[in-house]
Enzyme design. Sequence first.
Site, PDB file in Angstrom:
ATOM      1  N   ALA A 209      45.284  47.280  40.869  1.00 59.61           N
ATOM      2  CA  ALA A 209      44.465  48.004  41.845  1.00 59.61           C
ATOM      3  C   ALA A 209      42.996  47.658  41.629  1.00 59.61           C
ATOM      4  CB  ALA A 209      44.680  49.505  41.698  1.00 59.61           C
ATOM      5  N   ASN A 210      42.117  48.285  42.369  1.00 60.08           N
ATOM      6  CA  ASN A 210      40.679  48.100  42.149  1.00 60.08           C
ATOM      7  C   ASN A 210      39.968  49.425  42.381  1.00 60.08           C
ATOM      8  OD1 ASN A 210      39.857  48.311  45.031  1.00 60.08           O
ATOM      9  ND2 ASN A 210      41.172  46.507  45.198  1.00 60.08           N
ATOM     10  N   ARG A 211      38.657  49.418  42.229  1.00 65.73           N
ATOM     11  CA  ARG A 211      37.900  50.675  42.212  1.00 65.73           C
ATOM     12  C   ARG A 211      37.514  51.206  43.586  1.00 65.73           C
ATOM     13  NH1 ARG A 211      36.456  51.790  37.100  1.00 65.73           N
ATOM     14  NH2 ARG A 211      36.234  50.051  35.650  1.00 65.73           N
ATOM     15  N   SER A 212      37.985  50.583  44.643  1.00 64.71           N
ATOM     16  CA  SER A 212      37.580  51.055  45.975  1.00 64.71           C
ATOM     17  C   SER A 212      38.009  52.505  46.202  1.00 64.71           C
ATOM     18  CB  SER A 212      38.227  50.161  47.043  1.00 64.71           C
ATOM     19  OG  SER A 212      38.064  50.755  48.307  1.00 64.71           O
ATOM     20  N   ALA A 275      39.355  47.003  50.312  1.00 63.42           N
ATOM     21  CA  ALA A 275      39.249  46.067  49.194  1.00 63.42           C
ATOM     22  C   ALA A 275      40.681  45.641  48.862  1.00 63.42           C
ATOM     23  CB  ALA A 275      38.583  46.739  48.005  1.00 63.42           C
TER      24      ALA A 275
END
Length: 409
Positions: A209-212, A275
Amino acid sequence: MLAHKRILLVIGGGIAAYKSLDLIRRLKERGASVRVIMTAAAQHFVTPLAAGALSHTKVFTELFDREAEHDIGHIRLSREADLVIVAPATADLMAKMAHGLADDLASAVLLASDKPVLVAPAMNPLMWANPATARNVAQLAADGVAFVGPNAGAMAERGEDGPGRMAEPLEIVAAAETRLAVAGPLTGRHVLVTSGPTHEPIDPVRYIANRSSGKQGHAIAAAAARAGAQVTLVSGPVNLPDPAGVAVRHVETAREMLAAVEAALPADAAIFAAAVADWRAATEAGEKMKKDGQAIPALPLAENPDILATVARLANRRPRLVIGFAAETENVVAYAQVKRLRKGCDWILANDVSPRSGIDGGVMGGDENLIHLISEKGVEHWPRASKAEVAERLVARVATALGPLETLS
Ligand code: CTP
C-alpha cells in the site's frame, strides 16, 4: 436525481403521517437513503416500527435518548443529510420552526440544521387559514424553507373541505428533486474521479500500500458534485466518509480500480487523484505465508495497469478532459511535464511530496497541497492551499474548459 442523496424525514403528528410511510418507500425506490425522526404526536398515527421497517434504519424519537445520542447525536442527524423533509408538517411544528423553538428532537434538529428544508403542511383548513399559521408560513418562506402543498380536498374530518391535505408522496418526491437540483457550472456533466491508495494483496493478511489518504480525490469529487456534476468516485481503501451526492465505487486493487473506471465511462472529465500502486505481487499466496525457519522469501512483482494512461489513450470513449496528478519529490515540474506527454493526458497537477515542500506533516495524508498545473499551454503555479481549495479551483477550471465553447482552455 435522488440517487445517493441523504434525506432526513421529520414526521409530524397528523393523520397524513400514514402517507409518509409511502413517501419513505418512494424515496428509497429512487436510491435515496432515508433517516426518520418522529414527533411524539406522530407516534399516535404511525409507529416507529413501521417507519423503521421501510427506511431500514433506526427511527429517532427522543431528544434526551442516551443511546441515540451516543450512536449519532441530534446535531449529526441534521448535518448528515442533503435535504430535510418535514411531512406532514403540522401547524404546531411549523410554529416551532418559525420561532426557533427546540423542545423535542424534531424541532431541535430543525433548528440545528443548515440544510435545505422542504415542508409538506397538513392540517385542518381553518388552521391553515388562521393568520397565525399564515404568519409562520411567510416567516419560514423568508427563511428559505420550501413548501409543497397543502392541496385542497376533503379532510379526514367529516364534511370538512378546503386546503390542508398533505401533498401526495410523488408530489413531495418531485419537490425534493427540484430542491436538490444543484444548478452549477458542471450541471449536465459526468465527472469521474479516482481517489485513495490501492491495496495489492501478497497473501490473505498482507498487502502492498502507500500513504495516500484520499483527501484530495474526495475533495474534488465533493466539489464537482457541489458544482452540479453527476460524479462517480472510484475509491481505494480510505478512512473517509463517502462525499454527499456522489456515486462511490469502493475498490481494493489497481486492477479493480481500472475495471470500475472503465465501467463508469463515458465521462466528460476524468480526474485521476488516486495513488495507484505501480506494482503488485506477481502471485498472491492463497494461504498466509509462514516463517517456519525458511529462507526469507523473495517478492516478485508484476506491473499494474496504468489507469490514467489507459483512459487517456482510449480511441472512442476518451473523456474530453483527462487530468492526472504527479506526486514528485524532486524536479517536480520537469518530471511532471514528461509524465503528461508519456501518459497522454491533458493536464497534470504536479505536487511536491518531498519533506522539503514546507508543508507541515507532509503532503501525503496532510491537508495542504502545493500545485503546479501543467497543460499544453505551459505551467501555472498555484499558491499553497488546502486540499479543499485546490479541489474548488480545479473544478472551476474544469467547468471553464468544458464550457459552452467546447474547447479546452
Ligand atoms: N496512475 C494511474 N495508474 C497507475 C499509476 C498512476 O492511474 N497504475 C495515475 C495517478 O492517479 C496519477 C498519475 O497517474 O494521476 C501519476 O501518478 P504517479 O504515481 O505520479 O506516476 P507514475 O506513473 O507512478 O510514475 P513514477 O512512479 O515513475 O513517478
